[in-house]
Design an enzyme around this catalytic site. Structure first.
Site, PDB file in Angstrom:
ATOM      1  N   HIS A 214     -14.616  -3.009   8.877  1.00 39.49           N
ATOM      2  CA  HIS A 214     -13.929  -2.863   7.576  1.00 39.49           C
ATOM      3  C   HIS A 214     -14.194  -3.892   6.640  1.00 39.49           C
ATOM      4  O   HIS A 214     -13.681  -4.041   5.738  1.00 39.49           O
ATOM      5  CB  HIS A 214     -12.530  -2.548   7.883  1.00 39.49           C
ATOM      6  CG  HIS A 214     -12.130  -1.570   8.962  1.00 39.49           C
ATOM      7  ND1 HIS A 214     -12.153  -0.222   8.676  1.00 39.49           N
ATOM      8  CD2 HIS A 214     -11.329  -1.497  10.171  1.00 39.49           C
ATOM      9  CE1 HIS A 214     -11.942   0.520   9.770  1.00 39.49           C
ATOM     10  NE2 HIS A 214     -11.205  -0.277  10.606  1.00 39.49           N
TER      11      HIS A 214
ATOM     12  N   ARG B 218      -7.505  -8.302  -8.730  1.00 44.09           N
ATOM     13  CA  ARG B 218      -8.284  -9.440  -8.831  1.00 44.09           C
ATOM     14  C   ARG B 218      -9.930  -9.216  -9.255  1.00 44.09           C
ATOM     15  O   ARG B 218     -10.224  -8.092  -9.152  1.00 44.09           O
ATOM     16  CB  ARG B 218      -8.115 -10.564  -7.691  1.00 44.09           C
ATOM     17  CG  ARG B 218      -8.581  -9.807  -6.313  1.00 44.09           C
ATOM     18  CD  ARG B 218      -8.686 -10.695  -5.353  1.00 44.09           C
ATOM     19  NE  ARG B 218      -8.762 -10.010  -3.969  1.00 44.09           N
ATOM     20  CZ  ARG B 218      -9.925  -9.294  -3.662  1.00 44.09           C
ATOM     21  NH1 ARG B 218     -11.064  -9.299  -4.044  1.00 44.09           N
ATOM     22  NH2 ARG B 218      -9.883  -8.553  -2.312  1.00 44.09           N
TER      23      ARG B 218
ATOM     24  N   LYS C 264       0.747  -1.274   0.015  1.00 44.55           N
ATOM     25  CA  LYS C 264      -0.117   0.011   0.041  1.00 44.55           C
ATOM     26  C   LYS C 264       0.764   1.372   0.088  1.00 44.55           C
ATOM     27  O   LYS C 264       0.427   2.370  -0.367  1.00 44.55           O
ATOM     28  CB  LYS C 264      -1.188  -0.090   1.196  1.00 44.55           C
ATOM     29  CG  LYS C 264      -2.206  -1.097   1.091  1.00 44.55           C
ATOM     30  CD  LYS C 264      -2.915  -1.015   2.073  1.00 44.55           C
ATOM     31  CE  LYS C 264      -3.996  -1.965   1.960  1.00 44.55           C
ATOM     32  NZ  LYS C 264      -3.758  -3.352   1.811  1.00 44.55           N
TER      33      LYS C 264
ATOM     34  N   GLU D  12      -2.627   7.633   7.158  1.00 45.79           N
ATOM     35  CA  GLU D  12      -3.374   8.403   6.391  1.00 45.79           C
ATOM     36  C   GLU D  12      -4.391   9.320   7.042  1.00 45.79           C
ATOM     37  O   GLU D  12      -4.791   8.668   8.095  1.00 45.79           O
ATOM     38  CB  GLU D  12      -4.153   7.685   5.196  1.00 45.79           C
ATOM     39  CG  GLU D  12      -3.455   7.022   4.182  1.00 45.79           C
ATOM     40  CD  GLU D  12      -4.137   6.194   3.410  1.00 45.79           C
ATOM     41  OE1 GLU D  12      -3.726   6.184   2.077  1.00 45.79           O
ATOM     42  OE2 GLU D  12      -5.451   5.906   3.683  1.00 45.79           O
TER      43      GLU D  12
END
Length: 676
Positions: A237, A294, A118, A202
């Protein structure tokens, strides 16, 4: 170009069956792999050939790259489809397929590697003008550096694992004094889940939406998007409801999202199906989160609004063909919505559940992508998803209503599942009004609270269904015709509902549960409670509301109202067990033989509803009792059943005593109902 004639599916369950379906349509032979725990699952039976990879643990079967490659070679497969999960985003697996001369149906190993990291993905997107959130993504930063940078990024912020996904290794931090603890926790979880404890920081958007874009690219430089999906409704999440298109977006914003997603794919020379995920702020700004290299679990909603088969697109691209359509040829029609049906217990904080799916009848009018059928066992070794239910409509509201109805017509028992929870969220005002963001469930915690039908209502409904069982016919429900109100004789129905042992007494115009008279009346012409069968339908009315249970080929349908509660349901009659299904929830009602007491209207003699042992006489001969008073208790099947007076009257005598064994139908009490 290569013509794929045999394809190995390196996955299990519903995605394996989904891939098999497309391969059959294209005349491609399929090879399934399975662990010893999955040997009897449908995907193994449906494939043209199957190979056992080993024991149940995924590391010894589905995650063993060598075994999967060997299976592909042994069966003559030219290509491998990884599905999602397991090895689908494993750089080593993609490279191993390439080295073995197998076509990997997915992007190249480098694209997987870059987007699987990431931090690297954020850096690459920023370099290619794809918006990213303010943050800090320096590789291998130590705790002190991260703490210092957290102050610069500002709170609230999100600590996010550099590797992996699925919400693991993620922590929202509201203030600096909680940062160190959250960082340690995120590192531990990331290390345990992915073997990599690196994290990035973030800025956290507390009211953002999760909007993602389906992209496709081929080996000839073409790249397109197939519109966006909203996946904002999440728990821990994890996505639970997905829909397309994302509601409330203007066309200009949709176009910008699509262009940014395609730019992200081009930045890494992407090939195949991928999903670029964004956070969408209330002001219309959006920021890159990650790219899943994917096919996504939620790809069916995109298929429903575009009419395209995304697995067929994947195969075409893997064979070296150009994309089936240009961007201007891809059209959007209506709206689609999907829920993920999980084997988990809403009453125990959604802990995973395992067991045998029995009974199981999928609803009609709904696309069901399921990994299981009736009689299959959900094990505790893998992801607990049982199926996905997907509906399409002319607009969002029609798709939502159809999905709500699909959950109401779902008949699934034998295992804990989240069907009722999904029904409740879909039916809620915030969701129906598209008040979406990733904290919807936090803002409306009542949606997480389990809701069940009142036990007395379930008991009376079950008793009424038992009483109306026809005595003949190979299919008993086919024999039910015309309106037939209950007869005038007393019927005792012992049953067990939600672990409560109950005796329901139905007599004339009255009903009682464990001796407590309910304000119900049985009348074909209305009243506070009415019961009857009309044209293959079963009707139960309660207190002016409606408890409307329709019988149609053994299924229970339509609305039911008790006070302020409305629900719909179906049922399955298994003889000693009756399953009621209401608003996505299953209720198992254990039944015991019940017989009419055989008394005439002027007396009230009690007969044993089952064989058992008398354990207590609650009154004496000659006593006057009121309706609902306990008279005699017998024990059967390790449960006590107390028979109570169905009306005011006099106990003239007992034909049995404590300790006596009695058979079903034995006259126990001489009882006379007092005439008003």
């Amino acid at each position: 170009m290569t013509n794929i004639t045999t394809l190995l599916i390196a996955n299990r369950g519903e995605i394996a069956r989904r891939i098999i379906r497309t391969c059959r349509e294209q005349g491609i032979r399929t090879v399934a792999v399975y662990s010893e725990a999955d040997a009897e699952l449908p995907h193994v039976r449906e494939a043209d050939q199957s190979v056992c990879l080993g024991p149940a643990p995924a590391r010894d079967s589905y995650l063993d790259i060598g075994k999967v490659i060997d299976a592909a070679r042994a069966t003559g497969a030219q290509a491998v489809h990884p599905g999602y999960g397991f090895l689908s985003e494993n750089t080593g697996f993609a490279a191993a397929c390439d080295e073995a001369g197998l076509i990997f149906i997915g992007p190249g190993a480098n694209a997987i590697r870059v987007m699987g990291d990431k931090a690297a993905a954020r850096q690459l997107m920023s370099e290619n003008k794809v918006p990213v959130l303010p943050g800090f993504d320096q590789e291998s930063a130590d705790d002190a550096t991260l703490a210092s940078e957290a102050e610069r990024v500002g709170f609230p912020l999100l600590i996010k694992a550099v590797a992996g996904g699925g919400g693991k290794g993620m922590r929202v931090v509201e203030s600096a004094d909680r940062f160190d603890e959250a960082l340690a926790s995120a590192r531990r979880e990331a290390s345990g889940a992915f073997g990599d404890d690196r994290v990035l920081l973030e800025r956290y958007l507390p009211t953002a939406r999760h909007v993602e874009v389906q992209v496709f690219a081929d080996q000839h430089g073409n790249a397109v998007h197939l519109f966006e999906r909203d996946c904002s409704v999440q728990r821990r999440h994890q996505k639970i409801i997905e829909e397309a298109p994302a509601p409330g977006l203007d066309e200009a914003l949709r176009e910008r999202l699509g262009e940014a997603a395609v730019q992200a794919a081009r930045a890494i020379d992407y090939v195949g199906a991928g999903t670029v995920e964004f956070l969408l702020a209330p002001n219309g700004e959006f920021f890159f989160m990650e790219m899943n290299t994917r096919l996504q679990v939620e790809h069916p909603v995109t298929e429903m609004i575009t009419g395209e088969d995304l697995v067929a697109w994947q195969i075409a691209v893997a064979e070296g063909r150009a994309l089936p359509k240009r961007q201007d040829q891809i059209q959007r029609h209506g709206a689609a919505m999907e829920v993920r049906l999980y084997a988990e217990n809403p009453y125990q904080h959604f802990l995973p559940s395992s067991g045998t799916l029995q009974p199981l009848v999928w609803p009609e009018g709904v696309r069901v992508d399921a990994g299981f059928e009736a009689g299959d066992t959900v094990s505790d070794h893998y992801d607990p998803m049982i199926a996905k239910l997907i509906c399409h409509g002319a607009d969002r509201e029609q798709a939502r209503r159809r999905l709500v109805l699909g959950l109401e017509n779902l008949m699934l028992g034998g295992i804990h599942h989240n069907g009722a929870f999904l029904h409740r969220v879909l039916s809620s005002e915030p969701f129906s009004q598209a008040e979406l963001d990733t904290r919807l469930l936090e803002k409306h915690p009542h949606l997480l609270e389990p809701v069940s039908v009142p036990v007395p209502a379930l008991a009376v409904a079950a008793a009424a269904l038992v009483v109306q069982r026809p005595a003949t016919g190979s299919d008993p429900w086919q024999a039910l015709n015309g309106w037939r109100p209950l007869g005038r004789r007393q019927t005792l129905v012992p049953l067990k509902v939600l672990d409560e042992n109950l005796i329901v007494i139905l007599e004339d115009n009255q009903a009682s549960v464990n001796g407590v008279p309910l304000p119900f009346q049985f009348h074909s012409d209305g009243g506070r409670f009415h019961l009857g069968i009309d044209g293959g339908r079963f009707h139960l009315g309660i207190d002016g509301g409606r408890f409307h249970l329709g019988i149609d080929g053994g299924t229970l349908v339509d609305d039911v109202a008790i006070g302020d509660m409305t629900f719909s349901g179906r049922f399955v009659d298994q003889g000693e067990r009756l399953w009621l299904f209401v608003a996505g929830q299953d209720y198992a009602v254990d039944l015991h033989p019940a017989r009419e007491s055989g008394h005439d209207a002027g007396h009230g003699d009690f007969t044993a509803p089952m064989s058992g042992t008398i354990v207590a006489l609650h009154v004496n001969p000659g006593d006057r009792v009121a309706a609902g008073d306990a008279v005699i208790t017998l024990e059967a099947m390790k449960m006590e059943h107390t028979l109570r007076a169905g009306g005011n009257g006099i106990v003239h005598g007992f034909n049995v005593g404590a300790g006596d064994s009695v058979s079903e139908g034995t006259l126990l009490v001489e009882f006379e109902v007092e005439q008003e």
